[in-house]
Design an enzyme around this catalytic site. Structure first.
Site, PDB file in Angstrom:
ATOM      1  N   GLU A   1      19.440  17.430  54.201  1.00 27.63           N
ATOM      2  CA  GLU A   1      19.905  16.680  55.398  1.00 27.63           C
ATOM      3  C   GLU A   1      18.763  15.889  55.845  1.00 27.63           C
ATOM      4  O   GLU A   1      17.587  16.429  56.162  1.00 27.63           O
ATOM      5  CB  GLU A   1      20.343  17.801  56.584  1.00 27.63           C
TER       6      GLU A   1
ATOM      7  N   CYS B   1      18.513  15.050  64.864  1.00 26.82           N
ATOM      8  CA  CYS B   1      19.104  13.862  63.780  1.00 26.82           C
ATOM      9  C   CYS B   1      20.395  13.761  64.160  1.00 26.82           C
ATOM     10  O   CYS B   1      20.909  12.586  63.730  1.00 26.82           O
ATOM     11  CB  CYS B   1      19.092  14.655  62.252  1.00 26.82           C
TER      12      CYS B   1
END
Length: 543
Positions: A293, A327
């Site tokens: 990720e 994020c």
């Protein structure tokens, strides 16, 4: 010997404590913070269950209090990386043979230790080491990490009980083996829970792990490793080291027993890792699992009939909690022209009301960014906007690194939908807004979809069900986690499995059963009770 089939029911999410004024938990946490600040820690590597010190000490300081030293950790050399790999591979045979219920018990006990004995220590460690306020520390370093261990245990038990059909005369079964080799976990500074989940999810499945946390998260990572060992994790199953990234990659990605990587970090680093693995593909016993990720440029799309207060709250919380160092943080917003005047007014007022400072003053909504490199990067976007004719700073914009790496929450408005801060990940408390013509909602959805290479999270704010349906459909590939009338952050294990595609990663959904499938290798076994004794088939004979 297996004497039963052990299944673990779906757990409930760990309750979040609120740390209200005068509460027992608030008093206990403040006491723990004072305790940790009084003693500098000497943090070793943990290799094969043993403390290892290199003597090459790296100082750890709170990002919000640079004059204080929390302690030092010992930088790992190439020798330590190789030692960690050997320790992992040595532990592998006994670990993968251990009965499932005993592996499960270790991580369930670790969750209980974290929920009780170590709750305030983990919160205090995340607050001091990563400059998280108490709410961010509680939901991340405690509750989410507990949830990962409990829910992953449930999900793996669901996988283990999935078996193929067996027709008459045949006994079919499925084994879910760990990968052949070791798994490398590279974890980020911003989420203590992610840092704990990446090595433990693979280990729960029977894998052995070499774990490298970010330098700026070693303080809380080491505490979690101690919790795992206290819970009964056998020596060498997870090995905690602190090497330079280049050394780690050169050794691990050329090792024949490298079996997979569990990664959270930057897009550039992940691209480099993928390329290196590809170049070395002929060296490995098996094709490595690559799970990562990598980031996002997350959007909030506000419809012309949206509730203004809902929109403002989603933007303030989504953009500025944990200084935007998520994020999933809301970093670009599309505001309709009919709501823009009131939204601007309320956003500016809200930003002015936010307090910035130390995590020890619980009244502060915003704390310090993680380090000087991040500070300078974020500041560069603010400085550029302050002199760019296509942008203006609506609120915030102040920076100061005299006592800590403080950046006030900042809102930039741009007239260019392709402006740099609408496209690039900043990873700080900076929100850029673009005002679109209220009659061009359809075109704006296309703009949202194509502006950024990332596709992690996003949200639509609207009271119009038709608009919600259209946005959900049209932005299907723009976000792996999509929110309706909410901020695009705060995914909860078991509720919103997390991950995105495009430049945001492999979308293997941490916090769900999907992620665990990446750390197992299935073997089908067929047993025939009455095997044939001749190759003949009936169709070979003539009538």
């Amino acid at each position: 010997m297996n004497l039963g089939y052990f299944h673990y029911a779906l757990p409930a999410n760990e309750p979040v404590l609120n740390y209200a004024p005068g509460s027992a938990e608030k008093n206990a946490l403040k006491k723990t913070i004072r305790e940790l600040k009084e003693k500098e820690q000497d943090i070793p590597m943990i290799i094969g269950g043993k403390e290892v010190r290199s003597g090459n000490k790296i100082k750890m300081r709170p990002p919000h209090e640079l004059s204080r030293t929390l302690g030092h950790f010992h930088r790992s050399s190439e020798e330590h990386i190789n030692l960690a790999i050997r320790a992992a591979l040595s532990a592998k045979p006994s670990w993968e043979r251990m009965n499932w219920e005993n592996r499960a018990a270790i991580f369930l006990k670790a969750a209980d230790l974290l929920a009780g004995k170590y709750r305030f220590y983990m919160n205090a460690s995340s607050m001091l080491g990563q400059s998280k306020n108490v709410h961010q520390a509680e939901i991340d370093g405690v509750c989410e990490l507990i949830d990962f261990m409990r829910f992953n245990t449930h999900y793996l038990s669901e996988i283990y009980r999935q078996q193929p059909i067996s027709p008459a005369g045949v006994h079919n079964r499925m084994e879910y083996r760990p990968l052949e080799g070791f798994v490398l976990a590279i974890t980020p500074f911003n989420f203590t829970a992610i840092a704990g989940n990446l090595p433990t999810s693979a280990a729960l499945c029977g894998n052995v792990v070499v774990w490298k946390p970010a330098d700026t998260q070693v303080y809380s990572a080491h505490l979690f490793m101690k919790i795992l060992l206290e819970a009964g994790l056998p020596d060498g199953v997870i090995n905690l080291i602190y090497p330079a990234g280049a050394d780690l990659g050169r050794i691990c990605f050329s090792h024949p027993d490298f079996a997979g990587i569990h990664f959270t970090g930057s897009n550039a680093v992940f691209n480099s890792i993928w390329k290196t693995i590809g170049e070395n593909i002929g060296k490995y016993k098996s094709y490595p699992r690559i799970v990562g990720e990598t980031g996002g440029k997350d959007f909030v799309l506000i419809h012309p009939d949206a509730d203004v207060d809902v929109s403002v709250t989603a933007l303030i919380r989504g953009s500025f909690e944990f200084q935007g160092q998520k994020c999933s943080a809301a970093s670009r917003a599309y505001i309709p022209s009919n709501l823009a005047p009131l939204l601007r007014e309320k956003l500016i007022a809200a930003v002015k009301s936010l307090k910035t400072g130390s995590v020890e003053d619980f009244r502060n909504f915003v704390n310090a960014v993680i380090d000087e490199k991040s500070f300078e990067k974020i500041k560069s976007y603010i400085d550029r906007a302050s002199s760019d004719p296509n942008a203006r700073i609506l609120a915030g914009g102040n920076t100061n690194k005299l006592t800590g790496y403080f950046i006030d929450p900042t809102i930039i408005e741009t007239t260019d939908p392709e402006y740099i801060s609408m496209k690039e990940e900043i990873f700080g408390p900076v929100l850029t807004i673009y005002v679109y013509d209220e009659k061009e909602f359809e075109q704006t959805m296309d703009l949202v979809n194509r502006t950024s290479p990332y596709a992690l999270t996003g949200s639509i704010i609207s009271r119009n069900r038709k608009a919600i349906e259209e946005a959900t459909e049209k932005l299907r590939q723009a976000a792996g986690n999509f929110y309706i009338n909410d901020k695009p952050t705060g995914a909860v294990v078991g509720q919103q499995p997390f991950g995105g595609a495009r430049a945001s990663g492999t979308n293997d959904k941490a916090g769900s059963i999907l992620n665990l499938y990446r750390w197992i290798s299935a073997r089908t076994i067929k047993e025939t009770f009455q095997p044939p004794t001749s190759y003949d088939y009936s169709f070979l004979a003539e009538a």
